[in-house]
Structures are given as structure tokens and as C-alpha cells.
Design a protein around this motif. Structure first.
Motif, PDB file in Angstrom:
ATOM      1  N   PHE A 285      43.295  47.147  35.433  1.00  0.00           N
ATOM      2  CA  PHE A 285      44.482  47.327  35.785  1.00  0.00           C
ATOM      3  C   PHE A 285      44.959  46.281  36.620  1.00  0.00           C
ATOM      4  N   LEU A 286      44.384  45.491  37.589  1.00  0.00           N
ATOM      5  CA  LEU A 286      45.051  44.415  38.256  1.00  0.00           C
ATOM      6  C   LEU A 286      45.272  43.096  37.258  1.00  0.00           C
ATOM      7  N   THR A 287      44.197  43.206  36.082  1.00  0.00           N
ATOM      8  CA  THR A 287      44.619  41.964  35.165  1.00  0.00           C
ATOM      9  C   THR A 287      45.748  42.369  34.450  1.00  0.00           C
ATOM     10  N   LEU A 288      46.064  43.361  33.941  1.00  0.00           N
ATOM     11  CA  LEU A 288      47.072  43.821  32.983  1.00  0.00           C
ATOM     12  C   LEU A 288      48.480  43.621  33.845  1.00  0.00           C
ATOM     13  N   THR A 289      48.606  43.922  34.906  1.00  0.00           N
ATOM     14  CA  THR A 289      49.681  44.235  35.779  1.00  0.00           C
ATOM     15  C   THR A 289      49.942  42.988  36.856  1.00  0.00           C
ATOM     16  N   SER A 290      49.184  42.160  36.794  1.00  0.00           N
ATOM     17  CA  SER A 290      49.311  41.049  37.960  1.00  0.00           C
ATOM     18  C   SER A 290      50.439  40.313  37.846  1.00  0.00           C
ATOM     19  N   ASP A 291      51.169  40.244  36.796  1.00  0.00           N
ATOM     20  CA  ASP A 291      52.659  39.652  36.754  1.00  0.00           C
ATOM     21  C   ASP A 291      53.588  40.658  36.986  1.00  0.00           C
TER      22      ASP A 291
END
Length: 299
Positions: A285-291
């Protein structure tokens, strides 16, 4: 089943939902995830007829929610557990719901028992309920019409660990009996436990979707060698991303046979080579939504 196709929702110049498409299947729990402001709540409001779509469609059981006859008999909705009449008792809330749906009042007692609200608690005014009790009452209201579909936004808010486990079992049973569950939650650990499918949204667009197994399946390799710097250079030269990891070694965006072949060609002796560890939902989740995540700053 819930089907969302090319859904767009705008407010003036702001696009809250941008060409969103996904399906929540019957007999499965679909986790709907995204940072604050990503478009989750807007999408759920469109599919429950509370917000008009600018373009695209959202159907429940093959029909727009607003076109369903007596929709509460088909779709159970919980979008805000606090949006209940504070001056009424829990029993009065459910009794009015039963009257609206045209069902027997016996269903009220059945739902109170299902969600774990005692007869004494049902006589209390909603203003005196804790958030967890309001969540249970909201779930009872959603289940009152014996629906085939549940659309739930953050239903675990305010529940203690035992309550969260109870809710997990309830939704698992509902899906196991052929129901469709769309569940939004910030409790990623719980979504990881209960969801069969996952849809991730960021800045109004779908950034990932698939089964939980597909999205969390490990990829890449972990490799250690007698000369990690030389191996990293050889991998990068082949267009493969390779990053050092704490404790030594490299995390490589390639499968083990490819990594081994490059190491052999570069004359680098390996001391360890294995597939990467499975990624948890939080990491994914954090990887996909970091931006896409909204940056919070102190005033």
C-alpha cells in the motif's frame, strides 16, 4: 456483484474520481484502499446513489442503486456510523428501518443479537453510545433487509480487538453464503486477513487491483556474494535494478535464474540466492500510494 465502469466524478475543476473501473464479485470480500482524499468515499457515495457521477456507471446487482426497488432489501450500506439520530434509542432506529423496508419487527431482535447489542443497550439513546456501539448498530441497520450486497466504509472504527474479530467473522460468513462485500478500511492488517480481492486507489485513479495472492506475491530476488559492488554493477549493466539491503546483499528486481546467470558471467561467487520475501499489504500500500498520499503538516 458491484460493477464500476469508467467512473468520473468532478466538482468544478477538481476531479475526485478519474476513470475508475473495478468489480466486486459475489461470494468474496473486496478491500477498497487508498489514502485520505484518494476518492474512496466519493466512489462509494456514487455507487449508493448519494453523489451523481459525471460520467461512467456504478451498478449493484446489475442496476444503478437509485433504480432498485426498495434498495435496502438488496444492498446494506454503512458509510458513517455517527450519522444516526442521537435522540432515538437503538431499537427505535432499527424499528423505523424495518418499517421503511416493510419487514417484520422480529428482524430487529434478530439483528440486535447478530451484532451483539443487548436488550438493555438497545433501550439507550444513540447519543449515549460509544463509537463501537454505533458501528454495531450501523451494521445491524445494513443487515436489516437481508441484503445480498454490503457496502461498508470504515466499519471497524471504534471497535476493540474482540469487536474487530467479530466483524471479520461476520463478513466472512456473509461472503461465504454468496454475498458481496465491499469494505473500505485504514486497518490494513485486518484487510489483509479478511479480503479476497483488493482495489487500491490513489488521486482518484486505480493504481492496483487483483486477488490478495496476486498483489502480495513475492517478486524479485535477494542475493549475497563475495563482491556485492561488482555484482550490482553487472546487474545494472543488464538493465536490472539492484539495491543494497541492511546486513549485506542486494535486493534485485529479477528472478533467481537470471541473477545467477549474470553473476556467473561476471565471475562473482554467490554466497546466497533466493526469492524475495512476500510483501505485506502495508508495504504494498505504501509503495503504491507514496506519491499520492496527502502530506499532513502541522499548523
Amino acid at each position: 456483484m458491484i460493477q464500476v465502469k469508467n467512473l468520473v466524478t468532478t466538482y468544478g475543476d477538481f476531479t475526485a474520481v478519474d476513470d475508475v473501473s473495478f468489480t466486486a464479485e459475489a461470494g468474496r470480500v473486496t478491500g477498497f484502499l487508498g489514502p485520505n482524499g484518494a476518492g474512496k468515499s466519493t466512489t462509494m457515495r456514487v455507487m449508493t446513489g448519494l453523489t451523481p457521477a459525471t460520467r461512467g456507471t456504478a451498478t449493484v446487482l446489475g442496476t444503478p442503486y437509485a433504480a432498485l426497488q426498495n434498495p435496502g432489501r438488496h444492498v446494506g450500506v454503512l458509510l458513517d456510523a455517527s450519522a444516526q439520530h442521537a435522540g432515538r434509542t437503538g431499537r427505535e432506529v432499527l424499528t423505523l428501518g424495518a418499517m421503511t423496508l416493510g419487514i417484520n419487527n422480529r428482524r430487529v431482535d434478530q439483528m440486535l443479537e447478530v451484532v451483539g447489542l443487548t436488550q438493555q443497550e438497545a433501550k439507550r439513546r444513540v447519543r449515549n453510545y460509544s463509537l463501537g456501539m454505533r458501528q454495531r448498530l450501523g451494521l445491524a441497520n445494513a443487515l436489516l433487509g437481508d441484503p445480498k450486497v454490503l457496502i461498508l466504509d470504515e466499519p471497524a472504527n471504534g471497535l476493540d480487538p474482540a469487536g474487530i474479530r467479530w466483524m471479520r467473522d461476520l463478513l466472512d460468513t456473509f461472503a461465504g453464503e454468496g454475498g458481496t462485500v465491499l469494505l473500505s478500511s485504514h486497518l490494513l492488517h485486518e484487510i489483509e486477513k479478511i479480503a479476497d480481492d483488493i482495489v487500491v486507489i490513489g488521486r482518484g485513479r486505480i493504481v492496483a487491483q487483483g486477488t490478495k495472492e496476486e498483489l502480495l506475491r513475492p517478486s524479485g530476488s535477494l542475493v549475497r556474494s563475495i563482491d556485492d559492488s561488482k555484482l550490482q554493477a553487472a546487474l545494472v549493466a543488464e538493465g536490472i535494478e539492484a539495491n543494497p539491503v541492511p546486513g549485506g546483499g542486494l535486493s534485485v528486481d529479477a528472478e533467481t535464474p537470471r541473477v545467477g546467470s549474470i553473476a556467473f558471467a561476471a565471475g562473482v561467487m554467490l554466497t546466497e540466492l533466493r526469492g524475495a520475501d512476500s510483501q505485506g499489504l502495508e508495504d504494498m500500500f505504501l509503495t503504491l500510494t507514496s506519491d499520492d498520499a496527502r502530506q499532513e503538516t502541522a499548523a
